[in-house]
Design a protein around this motif. Structure first.
Motif, PDB file in Angstrom:
ATOM      1  N   PHE A  41       0.624  -1.241   0.257  1.00 28.86           N
ATOM      2  CA  PHE A  41      -0.266   0.070   0.293  1.00 28.86           C
ATOM      3  C   PHE A  41       0.914   1.011   0.244  1.00 28.86           C
ATOM      4  O   PHE A  41       0.845   2.407  -1.132  1.00 28.86           O
ATOM      5  CB  PHE A  41      -1.148   0.325   1.156  1.00 28.86           C
ATOM      6  CG  PHE A  41      -2.068   0.647   1.051  1.00 28.86           C
ATOM      7  CD1 PHE A  41      -2.579   1.345  -0.112  1.00 28.86           C
ATOM      8  CD2 PHE A  41      -1.974   2.299   2.186  1.00 28.86           C
ATOM      9  CE1 PHE A  41      -3.809   1.822   0.144  1.00 28.86           C
ATOM     10  CE2 PHE A  41      -3.545   2.483   2.229  1.00 28.86           C
ATOM     11  CZ  PHE A  41      -4.296   2.795   0.956  1.00 28.86           C
ATOM     12  N   ALA A  42       2.238   1.320   0.528  1.00 25.14           N
ATOM     13  CA  ALA A  42       2.579   2.807   1.234  1.00 25.14           C
ATOM     14  C   ALA A  42       3.126   2.964  -0.509  1.00 25.14           C
ATOM     15  O   ALA A  42       2.804   4.266  -0.897  1.00 25.14           O
ATOM     16  CB  ALA A  42       3.773   2.722   2.047  1.00 25.14           C
ATOM     17  N   PRO A  43       3.486   2.523  -1.482  1.00 28.13           N
ATOM     18  CA  PRO A  43       3.898   2.827  -3.607  1.00 28.13           C
ATOM     19  C   PRO A  43       2.829   3.011  -3.405  1.00 28.13           C
ATOM     20  O   PRO A  43       3.145   4.149  -4.813  1.00 28.13           O
ATOM     21  CB  PRO A  43       4.450   1.429  -3.577  1.00 28.13           C
ATOM     22  CG  PRO A  43       4.501   0.832  -3.014  1.00 28.13           C
ATOM     23  CD  PRO A  43       3.829   0.955  -1.250  1.00 28.13           C
ATOM     24  N   ILE A  44       1.537   2.905  -3.340  1.00 29.21           N
ATOM     25  CA  ILE A  44       0.262   3.806  -4.250  1.00 29.21           C
ATOM     26  C   ILE A  44       0.549   4.575  -3.487  1.00 29.21           C
ATOM     27  O   ILE A  44      -0.314   5.825  -4.280  1.00 29.21           O
ATOM     28  CB  ILE A  44      -0.704   2.248  -4.137  1.00 29.21           C
ATOM     29  CG1 ILE A  44      -0.189   1.089  -4.730  1.00 29.21           C
ATOM     30  CG2 ILE A  44      -1.782   3.211  -3.968  1.00 29.21           C
ATOM     31  CD1 ILE A  44      -2.155   0.113  -4.259  1.00 29.21           C
ATOM     32  N   VAL A  45       0.256   4.716  -1.961  1.00 34.09           N
ATOM     33  CA  VAL A  45       0.416   6.110  -0.901  1.00 34.09           C
ATOM     34  C   VAL A  45       1.105   7.526  -2.083  1.00 34.09           C
ATOM     35  O   VAL A  45       0.752   8.394  -2.217  1.00 34.09           O
ATOM     36  CB  VAL A  45       0.415   6.611   0.671  1.00 34.09           C
ATOM     37  CG1 VAL A  45       0.231   7.856   1.215  1.00 34.09           C
ATOM     38  CG2 VAL A  45      -0.298   5.386   0.184  1.00 34.09           C
ATOM     39  N   ALA A  46       2.562   6.344  -2.321  1.00 34.21           N
ATOM     40  CA  ALA A  46       3.270   7.530  -2.856  1.00 34.21           C
ATOM     41  C   ALA A  46       3.034   7.677  -4.057  1.00 34.21           C
ATOM     42  O   ALA A  46       3.797   8.620  -4.551  1.00 34.21           O
ATOM     43  CB  ALA A  46       4.919   6.372  -2.689  1.00 34.21           C
ATOM     44  N   ALA A  47       2.725   5.999  -5.306  1.00 40.74           N
ATOM     45  CA  ALA A  47       2.691   7.271  -6.258  1.00 40.74           C
ATOM     46  C   ALA A  47       1.215   8.660  -6.681  1.00 40.74           C
ATOM     47  O   ALA A  47       1.181   9.213  -7.112  1.00 40.74           O
ATOM     48  CB  ALA A  47       1.761   6.315  -7.026  1.00 40.74           C
ATOM     49  N   LEU A  48       0.226   8.383  -5.456  1.00 45.09           N
ATOM     50  CA  LEU A  48      -0.687   9.845  -5.425  1.00 45.09           C
ATOM     51  C   LEU A  48      -0.202  10.607  -4.733  1.00 45.09           C
ATOM     52  O   LEU A  48      -0.637  12.018  -5.142  1.00 45.09           O
ATOM     53  CB  LEU A  48      -1.656   9.353  -4.565  1.00 45.09           C
ATOM     54  CG  LEU A  48      -2.923   9.699  -4.511  1.00 45.09           C
ATOM     55  CD1 LEU A  48      -3.999  10.161  -5.379  1.00 45.09           C
ATOM     56  CD2 LEU A  48      -4.126   8.773  -3.357  1.00 45.09           C
ATOM     57  N   ALA A  49       0.513  10.633  -3.825  1.00 44.91           N
ATOM     58  CA  ALA A  49       1.548  12.354  -3.485  1.00 44.91           C
ATOM     59  C   ALA A  49       1.653  12.380  -4.684  1.00 44.91           C
ATOM     60  O   ALA A  49       2.432  13.855  -4.360  1.00 44.91           O
ATOM     61  CB  ALA A  49       2.089  11.643  -2.107  1.00 44.91           C
ATOM     62  N   ALA A  50       2.955  11.701  -5.419  1.00 49.76           N
ATOM     63  CA  ALA A  50       3.812  12.032  -6.050  1.00 49.76           C
ATOM     64  C   ALA A  50       2.454  12.583  -7.676  1.00 49.76           C
ATOM     65  O   ALA A  50       3.545  13.036  -8.486  1.00 49.76           O
ATOM     66  CB  ALA A  50       4.149  11.450  -6.959  1.00 49.76           C
ATOM     67  N   SER A  51       1.202  12.847  -8.053  1.00 48.79           N
ATOM     68  CA  SER A  51       0.489  12.662  -8.893  1.00 48.79           C
ATOM     69  C   SER A  51       0.687  14.209  -8.877  1.00 48.79           C
ATOM     70  O   SER A  51       0.330  15.343  -7.938  1.00 48.79           O
ATOM     71  CB  SER A  51      -0.228  12.010  -9.045  1.00 48.79           C
ATOM     72  OG  SER A  51      -1.764  11.992  -8.240  1.00 48.79           O
TER      73      SER A  51
END
Ligand code: PEP
Length: 249
Positions: free
Chosen positions: A239-249
């Protein structure tokens, strides 16, 4: 608009899985988006305790439409709030299928969640047969019409829509990015017609087999303001990489 990465643990998780929450908080002490886990109700208040003082929010997966009363086995929005919930998922396709929830049921629950001051995440989505029949937008339009409260009683971020194609949930299959774009833009237009310009600030989540490898592409689609994630929300490593991808979008 603050984007939202929401995890739905469904009927998974016991005490030992709370360790995942500590890992998630460590991975994202100050994410540039909202981060939410909706555990089974048995873990809710303990997870809220673990998340205290962090950026992680916790939520419920369903609630009853009434505040209290003779409803054995049910839980109200006020009770979930008391246990530490800030958000409640409503009308998930598994509840619609397993418990016969109709749009009218979801609407009554959404009004109850609004009254409790929590954020309602209302799920809509077509079956595979409906997509094959070319009725996706008609189905989504009718679910929105029937499931959403008549007005926004709080800031527009108090009501979130999750587009979750039923055939994409837990299957590893996703719609094409163009298909996601078509539905999300249709949902945005429908909400603006219904609620006015404030609806431009409502979060629209995509859900259905989101994982680290497809998250960034999905988050680049217009009107995708986050994700509702099932299987890949159970482990912080997923889940953490999904959160990271959203935060970077
Ligand atoms: C869900 O059930 O809301 C969901 C999106 O599940 P998964 O991510 O496992 O497809």
């Amino acid at each position: 608009m603050r984007k939202l990465a929401a995890g739905n643990w469904k009927m998974n998780g016991t005490s030992e899985d709370l360790a995942e929450i500590a890992k998630l908080i460590d991975a994202h002490p100050k994410p540039n988006c909202e981060m939410l886990i909706c555990p089974p109700t048995t873990l809710l208040s303990r997870m809220a305790d673990c998340a205290k003082g962090s950026a992680l929010r916790v939520g419920g997966q369903d609630c009853h439409a009434h505040a209290s009363g003779a409803h054995t086995g049910d839980i109200s929005a006020a009770m979930l709030k008391d246990a530490g919930a800030t958000h409640i998922i409503l009308g998930h396709s598994e509840r619609r299928a397993d418990h016969g929830e109709t749009d009218a049921t979801v609407l009554a629950k959404a009004v109850a969640v609004q009254a409790s001051g929590l954020v309602a995440i209302v799920c809509v989505g077509e079956t595979e047969a409906q997509r094959d029949a070319g009725t996706t937008l008609a189905v989504i339009g009718s679910q929105l019409e029937g499931s959403l409260p008549p007005s926004l009683t709080s800031a527009p971020d108090g009501l979130v829509i999750a587009y979750e194609p039923v055939w994409a949930i837990g299957t590893g299959r996703t719609p094409t990015l163009d298909e996601v774009a078509e539905v999300h833009s249709f949902i945005r237009d429908t909400l603006v017609k219904r609620y006015g310009d404030a609806a431009n600030e409502m979060r629209l989540l995509y859900g259905g087999s989101v994982k680290a490898s497809n998250a960034a592409a999905l988050f680049a689609v217009p009107h995708v303001d986050g994700a509702l994630v099932g299987g890949a929300s159970l482990k912080s490593a997923d889940f953490a990489p999904i959160v990271a991808a959203l935060a970077a979008s």
